[in-house]
Design an enzyme around this catalytic site. Structure first.
Site: not given
Length: 822
Positions: A480-481, A484, A503
Site C-alpha cells: 500500500h505504501e 503511494h 488512498e
C-alpha cells in the site's frame, strides 16, 4: 477567509498567496534540542513568479476561480520602533529577551490578534513586529502570506544574494545600473529557472546563497494560521525580495512533529502526518500547487540518526565533540506537506545475505519494458531531473533500500519485513513501471504512530503492528505504501478533498502488488482479491452507517473542486475534523470505484492504461476528471459500456452512500460467493453448532474438523461471529486455541478483542489491554466498544489503559478517545 477557525472542529485554511509568489526552493538549517523539545534555526525561501503570471492548463482554466485581491494588500502603517541588529552576528540560539521591548498595551493587542509567540514574554517580541493600522496612509505594500502555526518567529530578513561570488556563471549578466533590490530579484529569478541538467550547479548556488548575509530586516506579523511579511515601500510581488531568511524555532506542543520515546525508551522526534501538515515545522506554502525542491542540514547529538525524505542516503559529518550534521536534498518539486523528518536512536537492520545477494546495495536487472518507452521520453511536468527519462531507471525493478528500527525490534524486522521488500518493490515495478524515487528508507516508528503506515518521498513509516503474526499484514501494508510513490506523491491531487486519488488507488493497487509479490497463479490471485473485497465491503457498510453523509462524498466540493481565491488561498473541507483521520470512506469507495472500472473495462485494458497514465502524468497534480477523461478516451466508445465522466462522477464521487453499481455487484457476490468466502461460511456454521452444543464429547468429536484459514479468512470468520448474539466462554476459549489468536497479526487480534469485549470474556482482558498499549494505530475504536459495553470492569479497563498511554498518544487520537471516555 476567517482566520479564527476552530482548529479542533472546522475546515483547514490554506493561507499562502501562491498566485503572487511561489516558493521554488527551501533551505533549512536546524538544530535538534531534545532537552527543550524544539527544532531551532533558520529557513531560506527562494521565490519564483506565482501562478497568476503563468499560463494555466486547460484543466486549470476550467477550475481556477478569481476573487477580489483586496484582502491580500496591506495598507502601509508606521512601524513600531525597531532597534538595529547585526544580521551577521545573529544566532538562532538567541532568546526572546535579546529583542526589543515595547509597551505592554502593544503586546496585549498582538496577542489578541492571534500571535502565537510564547505567552511568558509579555513585554517582549521580535525585532520586526509592526503595528498594523488599517487606515489609508498612502501607498500599499505587498503582503507575503505563508502558512504557519505554532512557531516562534524571531526575525525575517532579505538575503543579499548579490554578495555571493561567481553566480554570473549561472545567471544572466547583472544590470549594474539597476537598483540593488532589483538585481537581487533578477539573480534569484535566473537561479530558479536553471535547466534540469544543471541541477548540481543550481543546488550549489542555493547553498551558497542561503549562507549570504542579510541586507535588511523585513516587517512581519502572525496569526493562528499564517505568517505575514512585507517590505515597506514595496507595492508589488515582482519587487518583493525573492530570497528571504526566517529565524525561528518550533514549539514543544506544535502539531507537525511528535516528541516521544521509541520502543527502547530512547527519545525521538518525527513528523507524523498531522492534519496541519508541516506548518508547525517550518513556514511554508501549503497549497499543493506550491511544488518546490528543498535541502536541509540538521544537527543532532552523535547518538542520533537523522532520516529525511531526501534523494541520497546522507552520511553524517562530525562537528564539535558529540555532535553530527546530516544533509539531505530533493530535486523533484513536491508540495511542502510531503517533507518528512525523523530523528532517533534508530539502528539499521541489514538482511543476512552474501554481498552478491544484498539487494540493499545492488539492484536486479530487468528487461526494459516497451510500455515505458511507447509514450516517448518527453515529460509534461515542470522541468527537473526525472527518472522517467532514464533508461537505467526504467530497468531498476528494485531500488536501493534501508530499514531502521529500535534494537528491540530487530528480530521482528528480520522475520516479518526485510525479506519482503525486494519482492514488493519488484511487483510494483512490474505493474506500474519506473520507480518515481531513487531509493527507499523504511522506519518502524514508535507505538504512538496513529496509523499502520505513511509514505513520503524516499521514506516510509510503518507501525510496529505490521510486524506481528505472519507476513501477510506487513506485506499488504508495505505494498500500500509503495503504491503511494506513484499515486499520492509522484501524482498528487490538486484539491486535497479528493483524497481518493491517493488512498483509493493505493488500496486497489496493494492487492495487485501483493499477489504479484507472492507470485500467485491468476486464479489464486483472483480468489485472494475477492476475499479482500468481501472484507472491505463489510467495512464500508460499517463506515457509512456510522458517519455523516457529508463525509461520505469523495468529491465534496463538486463543481468547485480545485477552485482557489485570487491569491491562491483555499480551504480543505473537514481538514481538521479529528474523526476524519480514522475514517476509511475515501480508501474504500475509491477502491471499489477503481475495481469496478478495472472489471468493467477489463483488467487487460485497465492496467496497461494505468501504466501509460503514470508515464504521462507523473510530476503533476490532477483532479478526478483528468484520470476519468483520459481513461475513457483511451477506449473505443462501443467498449465503454455506457460509462461517461459525468455518470461516474455523479454516481461514485458526488453522492453519499453506496453507489448502485456496487450494490448490484455485492448482491450478486452474496448469491455466488468465491471459494475462500464459502470456506469461511462453512467454518462459521461449524462454530455456531459448537456454540449450541458445548458438551465435552461433542467438542472432542469435532476437534479436527476445523480447516486451516488464512489471516484474511480468520478476520472474516471473526466478523461473522461478531454477529452472533452470544458465544459461550468455552467457544471463545476454543476459538483462541484453534487459531492461536493472540499470536496473529493486528487485524486478526483487533477482531478478537471485539469478540472478547462483546461477550465479556474475562480470561482475555489482558490481551485487550496489551492491544490498546502496543497497537495504538488500530486500537482507537476499542475504547468506544469498552465504554458502550456498560460493564464497569471493561470501562475501568478503558480508563486505566488511556491513563497509561495518553501522555504519548497522538493528539488527534487522544482527543477522540477523550470524547469517548468522558
Amino acid at each position: 477567509m476567517d482566520i479564527n477557525l476552530d482548529p479542533s472542529r472546522d475546515d483547514l485554511p490554506l493561507m499562502a498567496n501562491t498566485s503572487h509568489l511561489l516558493v521554488k526552493h527551501y533551505v533549512l538549517d536546524l538544530d535538534v534540542d531534545f532537552g527543550s523539545r524544539v527544532l531551532e534555526g533558520n529557513i531560506v525561501l527562494f521565490f519564483g513568479d506565482g501562478n497568476r503570471c503563468k499560463k494555466q492548463s486547460s484543466s486549470s482554466q476550467e477550475t481556477f476561480q478569481m476573487e477580489s485581491e483586496e484582502a491580500y494588500i496591506l495598507r502601509t502603517a508606521e512601524p513600531c520602533h525597531v532597534p538595529k541588529m547585526d544580521s551577521n552576528t545573529f544566532s538562532p540560539k538567541m532568546g526572546h529577551r535579546e529583542f526589543a521591548v515595547f509597551g505592554k498595551s502593544d503586546q496585549d493587542a498582538f496577542d489578541n490578534d492571534g500571535n502565537h509567540d510564547n505567552k511568558e514574554h509579555d513585554s517582549e517580541s521580535s525585532s520586526s513586529k509592526y503595528c498594523c493600522d488599517t487606515g489609508n496612509h498612502g501607498r500599499e505594500d505587498f503582503l507575503l502570506v505563508l502558512d504557519c502555526c505554532d512557531l516562534s518567529v524571531l526575525k525575517v530578513e532579505e538575503v543579499d544574494v548579490a554578495a555571493v561570488p561567481d553566480l554570473e556563471k549561472f545567471t544572466k549578466a547583472p544590470n549594474l545600473t539597476a537598483a540593488p533590490e532589483k538585481r537581487r530579484c533578477e539573480i534569484v529569478r535566473d537561479l530558479v529557472a536553471l535547466p534540469a541538467d544543471a541541477w548540481r550547479e543550481q543546488l550549489d548556488c542555493y547553498t551558497r546563497c542561503s549562507q549570504a548575509p542579510g541586507c535588511g530586516e523585513l516587517l512581519f506579523d502572525s496569526d493562528k494560521w499564517s505568517l505575514q511579511i512585507r517590505k515597506k515601500g514595496v507595492p508589488t510581488a515582482a519587487d518583493f525580495p525573492h530570497a528571504i531568511r526566517i529565524w525561528y524555532k518550533t514549539k514543544p506542543e506544535g502539531q507537525s512533529v511528535t516528541w516521544t520515546s521509541d520502543q527502547d525508551g530512547r527519545p525521538c522526534v518525527y513528523t507524523m502526518g498531522s492534519p496541519i501538515n508541516n506548518r508547525a515545522l517550518f513556514p511554508c506554502q501549503e497549497p499543493p500547487v506550491a511544488m518546490s525542491t528543498w535541502q536541509a542540514t540538521v544537527r543532532a547529538a552523535a547518538s542520533f540518526v537523522v532520516l529525511m525524505s531526501g534523494e541520497k542516503s546522507a552520511k553524517p559529518t562530525p562537528l564539535r565533540e558529540g555532535y553530527m550534521s546530516w544533509h539531505y536534498y530533493v530535486t523533484m518539486p513536491m508540495p511542502a506537506s510531503t517533507f518528512t523528518i525523523a530523528v532517533g536512536c534508530w539502528t539499521e537492520m541489514k538482511p543476512k545475505t552474501s554481498p552478491l545477494d544484498d539487494l540493499t546495495e545492488h539492484t536486479l536487472p530487468l528487461r526494459p519494458s516497451d510500455a515505458d518507452f511507447r509514450y516517448g521520453n518527453t515529460c509534461s511536468h515542470m522541468e527537473y531531473p526525472c527518472r522517467f527519462q532514464s533508461a537505467s531507471a526504467a530497468t531498476q525493478n528494485i531500488i536501493p533500500y534501508r530499514v531502521f528500527a529500535p534494537v528491540c525490534l530487530e528480530g521482528a524486522c528480520r522475520e516479518a519485513l526485510l525479506w519482503l521488500i525486494p519482492s514488493c518493490l519488484s511487483a510494483a515495478h512490474s505493474v506500474l513501471g519506473t520507480h518515481p524515487f531513487s531509493r527507499l528508507d523504511i522506519l518502524i516508528v514508535p507505538t504512538n504512530f496513529p496509523s499502520l503506515g505513511m509514505a513520503s518521498p524516499h521514506i516510509i513509516f510503518l507501525s510496529q503492528s505490521t510486524l506481528t503474526g505472519t507476513s501477510h499484514l506487513c506485506g499488504t501494508r508495505l505494498c500500500h505504501e509503495i503504491a503511494h510513490a506513484w499515486f499520492g506523491l509522484a501524482i498528487g491531487a490538486r484539491d486535497w478533498t479528493e483524497e481518493w486519488l491517493s488512498e483509493g488507488f493505493a488500496t486497489h493497487l496493494e492487492d495487485i502488488f501483493w499477489a504479484e509479490a507472492q507470485q500467485l497463479p491468476p486464479h489464486e490471485a483472483l480468489e485472494q482479491q475477492e476475499l479482500r473485497a468481501c472484507l472491505r465491503w463489510h467495512r464500508l457498510q460499517d463506515e457509512l452507517q456510522n458517519s455523516p453523509e457529508g463525509m461520505q462524498v469523495l468529491r465534496p466540493n463538486k463543481e468547485k473542486t480545485g477552485h482557489v481565491s485570487a491569491s491562491g488561498a483555499s480551504v480543505v473541507k473537514n481538514g481538521l475534523n479529528p474523526e476524519k483521520g480514522f475514517m476509511q470512506v475515501h480508501y474504500l469507495k475509491g477502491y471499489f470505484l477503481l475495481r469496478f472500472l478495472a472489471r468493467t473495462l477489463g483488467e487487460e485494458t485497465y492496467f496497461p492504461f494505468l501504466r501509460k497514465f503514470v508515464h504521462l502524468f507523473h510530476g503533476q497534480l490532477i483532479l478526478s476528471q483528468d484520470f476519468l477523461q483520459m481513461l475513457l478516451e483511451s477506449i473505443p466508445e462501443n467498449k465503454r459500456f455506457g460509462l461517461s465522466v459525468e455518470n461516474i462522477v455523479g454516481d461514485w464521487l458526488e453522492c453519499p452512500g453506496i453507489p448502485k453499481a456496487l450494490q448490484e455487484e455485492r448482491k450478486a457476490k452474496d448469491c455466488s460467493p468465491s471459494r475462500l468466502v464459502r470456506q469461511v461460511g462453512s467454518e462459521v456454521a461449524k462454530w455456531i453448532r459448537v456454540n449450541r452444543r458445548p458438551g465435552k464429547r461433542q467438542r472432542r468429536k469435532r476437534e479436527a474438523a476445523f480447516e486451516k484459514l488464512s489471516p484474511d479468512q480468520i478476520v472474516l470468520l471473526l466478523e461473522w461471529l461478531l454477529e452472533q448474539k452470544t458465544l459461550s466462554p468455552q467457544t471463545l476459549h476454543r476459538l483462541q486455541q484453534t487459531y492461536h489468536l493472540q499470536e496473529q497479526d493486528a487485524e486478526v487480534r483487533h477482531r478478537w478483542c471485539e469478540l472478547v469485549i462483546k461477550h465479556k470474556y474475562t480470561k482475555a482482558y489482558d490481551q485487550v489491554k496489551r492491544f490498546l498499549q502496543e497497537d495504538q494505530a488500530m486500537g482507537i475504536y476499542l475504547y468506544g466498544e469498552l465504554m458502550v459495553s456498560e460493564d464497569a470492569r471493561l470501562q475501568q479497563l478503558a480508563h486505566r489503559c488511556f491513563e497509561l498511554v495518553k501522555g504519548h498518544m497522538d493528539k488527534a487520537s487522544a482527543q477522540v478517545v477523550t470524547e469517548m471516555l468522558f
